[in-house]
Design an enzyme around this catalytic site. Structure first.
Site, mmCIF file in Angstrom:
data_model
loop_
_atom_site.group_PDB
_atom_site.id
_atom_site.type_symbol
_atom_site.label_atom_id
_atom_site.label_comp_id
_atom_site.label_asym_id
_atom_site.label_seq_id
_atom_site.Cartn_x
_atom_site.Cartn_y
_atom_site.Cartn_z
ATOM 1 N N ARG A 59 0.724 -1.296 -0.163
ATOM 2 C CA ARG A 59 0.076 -0.116 0.001
ATOM 3 C C ARG A 59 0.826 1.114 0.011
ATOM 4 O O ARG A 59 2.055 1.089 0.453
ATOM 5 C CB ARG A 59 -1.141 -0.033 1.146
ATOM 6 C CG ARG A 59 -0.316 -0.268 2.382
ATOM 7 C CD ARG A 59 -1.441 -0.170 3.465
ATOM 8 N NE ARG A 59 -1.019 -0.888 4.710
ATOM 9 C CZ ARG A 59 -1.910 -1.511 5.685
ATOM 10 N NH1 ARG A 59 -3.042 -1.243 5.474
ATOM 11 N NH2 ARG A 59 -1.158 -2.027 6.945
ATOM 12 N N GLU A 70 -3.099 5.889 4.249
ATOM 13 C CA GLU A 70 -2.632 4.747 3.268
ATOM 14 C C GLU A 70 -3.646 4.526 2.219
ATOM 15 O O GLU A 70 -4.679 4.629 2.758
ATOM 16 C CB GLU A 70 -2.236 3.303 4.068
ATOM 17 C CG GLU A 70 -1.201 3.597 5.003
ATOM 18 C CD GLU A 70 -1.234 2.337 6.088
ATOM 19 O OE1 GLU A 70 -0.238 1.944 6.099
ATOM 20 O OE2 GLU A 70 -2.138 1.970 6.340
ATOM 21 N N LYS A 83 -9.224 1.412 -0.761
ATOM 22 C CA LYS A 83 -9.519 1.719 0.399
ATOM 23 C C LYS A 83 -8.614 2.904 0.899
ATOM 24 O O LYS A 83 -7.233 2.998 0.727
ATOM 25 C CB LYS A 83 -9.460 0.680 1.599
ATOM 26 C CG LYS A 83 -9.713 1.181 3.171
ATOM 27 C CD LYS A 83 -10.060 0.077 3.941
ATOM 28 C CE LYS A 83 -8.571 -0.523 4.547
ATOM 29 N NZ LYS A 83 -8.951 -1.455 5.759
ATOM 30 N N THR A 98 -8.643 5.523 16.255
ATOM 31 C CA THR A 98 -6.985 5.370 15.837
ATOM 32 C C THR A 98 -7.353 5.226 14.310
ATOM 33 O O THR A 98 -6.284 5.688 13.404
ATOM 34 C CB THR A 98 -6.695 4.186 16.517
ATOM 35 O OG1 THR A 98 -6.482 4.433 17.707
ATOM 36 C CG2 THR A 98 -5.296 3.986 16.057
ATOM 37 N N ALA A 153 -11.055 -0.533 19.508
ATOM 38 C CA ALA A 153 -11.980 -0.650 18.804
ATOM 39 C C ALA A 153 -11.994 -1.775 17.861
ATOM 40 O O ALA A 153 -13.109 -2.268 17.594
ATOM 41 C CB ALA A 153 -11.874 0.735 17.878
ATOM 42 N N GLY A 240 0.961 -4.733 14.799
ATOM 43 C CA GLY A 240 1.970 -4.102 14.388
ATOM 44 C C GLY A 240 1.849 -4.211 12.650
ATOM 45 O O GLY A 240 1.714 -5.151 12.026
ATOM 46 N N ASP A 241 1.520 -2.871 12.291
ATOM 47 C CA ASP A 241 1.062 -2.927 10.827
ATOM 48 C C ASP A 241 1.747 -1.461 9.985
ATOM 49 O O ASP A 241 1.114 -1.090 9.212
ATOM 50 C CB ASP A 241 -0.471 -2.850 10.550
ATOM 51 C CG ASP A 241 -1.038 -1.712 11.421
ATOM 52 O OD1 ASP A 241 -0.382 -0.916 12.179
ATOM 53 O OD2 ASP A 241 -2.247 -1.717 11.304
ATOM 54 N N LYS A 245 6.699 -0.085 13.922
ATOM 55 C CA LYS A 245 5.612 -0.402 14.935
ATOM 56 C C LYS A 245 5.138 -1.807 14.884
ATOM 57 O O LYS A 245 4.447 -2.480 14.037
ATOM 58 C CB LYS A 245 4.054 0.152 14.396
ATOM 59 C CG LYS A 245 2.918 0.158 15.183
ATOM 60 C CD LYS A 245 1.805 1.207 14.643
ATOM 61 C CE LYS A 245 0.522 1.129 15.126
ATOM 62 N NZ LYS A 245 -0.362 0.221 14.078
#
Ligand code: NAD
Length: 361
Positions: A59, A70, A83, A98, A153, A240-241, A245
């Protein structure tokens, strides 16, 4: 509801179906959250089974110290989807989400959008459906208990998807903010899941066959250390994405069989960024297609290094697109100019002025 890839819509569509947050909630309630999760999982599996027909790329991010925005595009040669999504871990301090998102599905033959939808709720649903789908192939058979570390969430959706698709009965919840765990337990009170709030991550993973990490922090965190992880568990690492992170200590990765969506993206964003690019990982689509093995032994530690890939959003968009004729919960969005003569775009503006439309107040 059709199970096949989308049929092309007529190119003279005068409006774009638009699903607002309100209508997404109506759609979810109309068919039930569990059915919705199962439906998205089915569509994701279908699309992963035709993996090679998709145009795939990592992405496209725009980073700031506070977070990332993104774009996630993909196409199967007939239909295009993308998206827009953000990840801003500090947002909740200001009462903001978030993660928020919206998405579009378009007819690649005409270029016309055929769906425009909110994707904040839809992302939580698709992420949970995707996690549970992977766990169906990777988690120990007969799993009953999941530890969930990070109770924000995404977490409710994760628990519901695992209950629905793996038959879990026990949730062990931990968050650095106990109010988040209380909120999760309250929301799941009538779900049929038994939720235990835990005081430490070690306590949460006690007796769990599945461990989900879904925390948000813009740094390399160590939510799980190697000595916490016994043999035979399945780790569903969701939080972790993003570059820099991560949630797991590197030693856990070295003991695990790692399963990923799209290695080129996961190596940039996932736990995999802690390892060399040539470290062996298995692509999930190959497991679903029977070309690679999932869990092979009771002692194996399986790790789904989830980052979220465009094909999953494409599948979720496809699912919502197919659902709308059944529920009717959408609005007709006047997004595309539609002059009688396609070349007379300015004439349409002139005629609207002559009709006295759109005068300044
Ligand atoms: P959120 O901000 O609503 O919740 C995160 C929770 O993590 C908060 O309750 C916070 O208190 C808790 N937390 C932070 N540090 C922690 C720690 N060290 N130990 C325990 N809990 C901790 O965020 P969210 O919308 O639930 O998203 C969670 C994460 O999932 C984000 O990082 C997001 O980017 C990621 N995400 C991944 C995917 C995917 O496909 N892999 C999809 C959506 C979101």
């Amino acid at each position: 509801m059709s199970n096949s890839p989308i049929d092309l819509l007529p190119s003279d569509l005068a409006y774009v179906p638009f699903v607002s947050v309100d209508n997404m909630m109506r759609n979810v309630r109309a068919i039930g959250v569990e059915t919705f999760l199962r439906g998205i999982a089915r569509y994701i599996e279908q699309d992963f089974l035709r993996w090679e027909s998709f145009d795939k790329k990592p992405r496209i991010p725009a980073h700031a110290p506070q977070g990332v925005i993104e774009l996630m595009p993909t196409s199967d040669g007939k239909t295009f989807g993308f998206k827009y999504v953000n990840g801003h871990p500090g947002n909740t301090r200001d009462g903001l989400q978030t993660v928020t998102g919206f998405g579009v599905l378009s007819n690649l033959m005409t270029g016309y959008p055929m769906l425009f939808t909110e994707m904040t709720i839809l992302t939580a649903l698709r992420t949970a459906a995707n996690s549970a789908l992977a766990a169906k192939y990777l988690a120990p058979k007969g799993s009953t208990t999941m530890a969930i570390i990070g109770n924000g969430a995404q977490s409710d959706f994760q628990c519901l998807a695992f209950k629905e698709m793996l038959g879990l009965t026990e949730i062990r919840a931990y968050d650095i903010d106990s109010a988040a765990s209380l909120r999760l337990a309250r929301n799941l009170a009538s779900s049929g899941l038994n939720v235990t709030i835990c005081k430490t991550p070690e306590d949460a993973i006690e007796g769990a066959q599945i461990i989900t990490t879904v925390t948000a922090d813009k740094k390399s965190a160590t939510i799980l250390t190697d000595n916490m992880i016994g043999t035979g568990v399945h780790i569903n690492a969701v939080g972790g994405d993003c570059p820099g992170k991560t949630e797991l200590h590197r030693d856990i990765l070295l003991r695990s069989d790692i399963f990923v969506e799209f290695p080129d993206q996961t190596h940039i964003e996932g736990e995999f960024q802690q390892l060399d690019r040539d470290h062996p990982v298995t692509e999930l689509w190959q497991v679903y297609a029977g070309k690679a093995e999932g869990r092979t032994s009771q002692d194996q530690i399986t790790l789904f290094d989830s980052v979220g890939f465009a094909v999953e959003d494409f599948a979720a968009l496809r699912y919502v697109h197919d659902l709308l004729p059944k529920t009717g919960y959408f609005e007709k969005l006047d997004l595309l100019a539609d002059p009688d003569d396609p070349r007379d775009l300015y004439g349409m503006v002139l005629r609207s002025a002559a009709n006295g439309d759109h005068q300044a107040a």
